[in-house]
Design an enzyme around this catalytic site. Structure first.
Site, PDB file in Angstrom:
ATOM      1  N   GLY A  31       0.754  -1.243   0.105  1.00 25.07           N
ATOM      2  CA  GLY A  31      -0.055   0.049  -0.060  1.00 25.07           C
ATOM      3  C   GLY A  31       0.898   1.283  -0.026  1.00 25.07           C
ATOM      4  N   HIS A  34       2.541   4.537  -5.129  1.00 28.54           N
ATOM      5  CA  HIS A  34       2.950   5.835  -5.771  1.00 28.54           C
ATOM      6  C   HIS A  34       3.302   5.293  -7.187  1.00 28.54           C
ATOM      7  CE1 HIS A  34       6.777   3.476  -5.074  1.00 28.54           C
ATOM      8  NE2 HIS A  34       6.680   3.492  -3.754  1.00 28.54           N
ATOM      9  N   HIS A  37       4.682   1.732  -8.058  1.00 24.74           N
ATOM     10  CA  HIS A  37       3.751   0.713  -7.715  1.00 24.74           C
ATOM     11  C   HIS A  37       2.873   0.509  -9.174  1.00 24.74           C
ATOM     12  CE1 HIS A  37       4.133   1.470  -3.148  1.00 24.74           C
ATOM     13  NE2 HIS A  37       4.332   0.199  -3.490  1.00 24.74           N
ATOM     14  N   ASP A 151      13.964  -3.322  -5.098  1.00 25.05           N
ATOM     15  CA  ASP A 151      14.310  -4.123  -4.119  1.00 25.05           C
ATOM     16  C   ASP A 151      14.773  -5.316  -4.854  1.00 25.05           C
ATOM     17  OD1 ASP A 151      12.768  -3.137  -1.636  1.00 25.05           O
ATOM     18  OD2 ASP A 151      11.207  -2.920  -2.997  1.00 25.05           O
ATOM     19  N   LEU A 185      11.386   6.289  -5.869  1.00 20.57           N
ATOM     20  CA  LEU A 185       9.976   6.485  -5.244  1.00 20.57           C
ATOM     21  C   LEU A 185      10.108   5.454  -4.012  1.00 20.57           C
ATOM     22  CD1 LEU A 185       7.776   7.282  -8.178  1.00 20.57           C
ATOM     23  CD2 LEU A 185       8.636   8.819  -6.492  1.00 20.57           C
ATOM     24  N   SER A 186       9.648   5.772  -2.907  1.00 18.22           N
ATOM     25  CA  SER A 186       9.577   4.573  -2.101  1.00 18.22           C
ATOM     26  C   SER A 186       8.094   5.183  -1.123  1.00 18.22           C
ATOM     27  CB  SER A 186      10.805   4.677  -1.157  1.00 18.22           C
ATOM     28  OG  SER A 186      10.462   3.912   0.022  1.00 18.22           O
ATOM     29  N   SER A 187       7.618   4.359  -0.419  1.00 17.21           N
ATOM     30  CA  SER A 187       6.383   4.679   0.428  1.00 17.21           C
ATOM     31  C   SER A 187       7.013   5.452   1.762  1.00 17.21           C
ATOM     32  CB  SER A 187       5.589   3.724   1.093  1.00 17.21           C
ATOM     33  OG  SER A 187       5.055   2.709  -0.053  1.00 17.21           O
TER      34      SER A 187
HETATM   35  P1  AMP Z   1       6.321  -2.180  -1.252  1.00 19.57           P
HETATM   36  O1  AMP Z   1       4.718  -1.872  -1.418  1.00 19.57           O
HETATM   37  O2  AMP Z   1       7.392  -1.311  -0.923  1.00 19.57           O
HETATM   38  O3  AMP Z   1       6.379  -3.670  -0.808  1.00 19.57           O
HETATM   39  O4  AMP Z   1       6.520  -2.314  -2.987  1.00 19.57           O
HETATM   40  C1  AMP Z   1       5.720  -3.080  -3.636  1.00 19.57           C
HETATM   41  C2  AMP Z   1       6.481  -3.502  -5.074  1.00 19.57           C
HETATM   42  O5  AMP Z   1       6.787  -2.138  -5.871  1.00 19.57           O
HETATM   43  C3  AMP Z   1       7.713  -4.060  -5.075  1.00 19.57           C
HETATM   44  O6  AMP Z   1       8.112  -5.024  -5.907  1.00 19.57           O
HETATM   45  C4  AMP Z   1       8.845  -3.097  -4.862  1.00 19.57           C
HETATM   46  O7  AMP Z   1      10.227  -3.387  -5.539  1.00 19.57           O
HETATM   47  C5  AMP Z   1       8.020  -2.258  -6.214  1.00 19.57           C
HETATM   48  N1  AMP Z   1       8.613  -0.854  -6.026  1.00 19.57           N
HETATM   49  C6  AMP Z   1       8.613  -0.025  -4.963  1.00 19.57           C
HETATM   50  N2  AMP Z   1       9.209   1.191  -5.251  1.00 19.57           N
HETATM   51  C7  AMP Z   1       9.285   1.086  -6.507  1.00 19.57           C
HETATM   52  C8  AMP Z   1      10.010   1.986  -7.466  1.00 19.57           C
HETATM   53  N3  AMP Z   1      10.547   3.252  -7.160  1.00 19.57           N
HETATM   54  N4  AMP Z   1      10.086   1.662  -8.711  1.00 19.57           N
HETATM   55  C9  AMP Z   1       9.630   0.512  -9.301  1.00 19.57           C
HETATM   56  N5  AMP Z   1       9.154  -0.568  -8.415  1.00 19.57           N
HETATM   57  C10 AMP Z   1       9.044   0.031  -7.044  1.00 19.57           C
END
Ligand code: AMP
Length: 277
Positions: A31, A34, A37, A151, A185-187
């Site tokens: 969740g 951004h 995702h 990741d 980008l990161s949550s």
């Molecule tokens: P998360 O919600 O942080 O667990 O991320 C869910 C998925 O989105 C994972 O496969 C992450 O590697 C991917 N993700 C997160 N940030 C990015 C980003 N900036 N660019 C591409 N994929 C991302």
């Protein structure tokens, strides 16, 4: 778009909507969605008949003193973003649905890929990731599943899991999406105050300098890692290493075979980034 709140609803949706021979694409998220995702969703939409997204902040991949409780959550905004992106279904299970028991079978990540970098600094993290991803794979039975190169270690371990278990799911690694200043980008970026954000921009700057040096013929990893570390000066570096696809140290970086992995702490926030040569 269907909002599926429990396993029964998910199974029913799958049975009624995915016909024999159709492709189902899957994007796993925690969740706080951004554009990173959304880019995975858009890859999935291109390749598949239907796309499903899971939103679940998985407790088992957080360490005891990590940010599980304060991890950003905004369900209504996430639902709206998925709707906008023309996702077919979102799976939003409750913790008790995913973990009816706290003593269960687990799949262990391979030592070579999981004992270093994030695995060394976040004990048990990848055990938790594989625990939840394997459950989702069994329930959703996707044809293709999309994970971010953001990741990298997670992506490589999940690929290895699918291969080791002869699991008929294609794992697709998607490029890192960045903001207009280059920050991945990161949550968790919302935790950065202005000062920390500006400091964090040293990460994409370091990556760009390494990229430039490599393009200009420098490939010795000591030299490239040194360039990155100088650019990251002032940040707390957890690691900054160039490795091969098994995450082993190498002497020379090679196109399509090497990755620069970076993890730093800025203003109390851990940030990951990387560059695939
Ligand atoms: P998360 O919600 O942080 O667990 O991320 C869910 C998925 O989105 C994972 O496969 C992450 O590697 C991917 N993700 C997160 N940030 C990015 C980003 N900036 N660019 C591409 N994929 C991302």
């Amino acid at each position: 778009m269907q909002i599926l709140r429990n396993i029964d609803e998910l199974r029913k949706w799958r049975k009624e909507n995915i016909k024999e021979g159709q492709n189902l694409g899957y994007v796993a998220t925690m969740g706080a969605l951004h554009d990173g995702h959304l880019s995975l969703i858009s890859h999935s939409k291109k390749d598949n008949d239907k796309t499903i997204v899971s939103i679940f902040v998985n407790p088992t991949q957080f360490g005891a003193n990590e940010d599980f409780d304060k991890y950003p959550r905004d369900e209504q905004k996430d639902i709206a973003l998925c709707q906008n992106a023309l996702v077919d279904a979102i799976f939003l299970p409750h913790r008790n649905d995913m973990y009816p028991s706290d003593d269960e079978i687990k799949i262990l990540p391979p030592h070579t890929l999981s004992s270093k970098f994030e695995g060394a600094l976040r004990q048990g993290h990848f055990d938790g990731v594989l625990q939840v991803v394997s459950k989702f794979f069994h329930l959703i039975k996707p044809t293709n599943a999309y994970f971010g190169k953001k990741d990298t270690q997670q992506l490589l371990i999940i690929k290895q899991m699918v291969q080791s278990l002869f699991w008929d799911i294609h794992i697709i690694g998607c490029p890192i999406m960045r903001d207009s200043n280059g920050l991945a980008l990161s949550s968790r970026n919302i935790y950065l105050d202005k000062n920390a954000y500006n400091e964090a921009l040293k990460i994409p700057q370091a990556i760009n300098l390494v990229k430039e040096a490599f393009v200009n013929g420098k490939s010795h990893t000591d030299e490239l890692e040194h360039i990155a570390k100088v650019a990251l000066n002032g940040l707390e570096i957890d690691y900054c290493n160039i490795v091969n696809m098994q995450l082993e140290p190498i002497k020379y970086a090679e196109s399509s075979k090497s990755i620069l992995l970076i993890a730093v702490r800025v203003g109390g926030v851990r940030l990951l980034d990387n560059y695939w040569f």
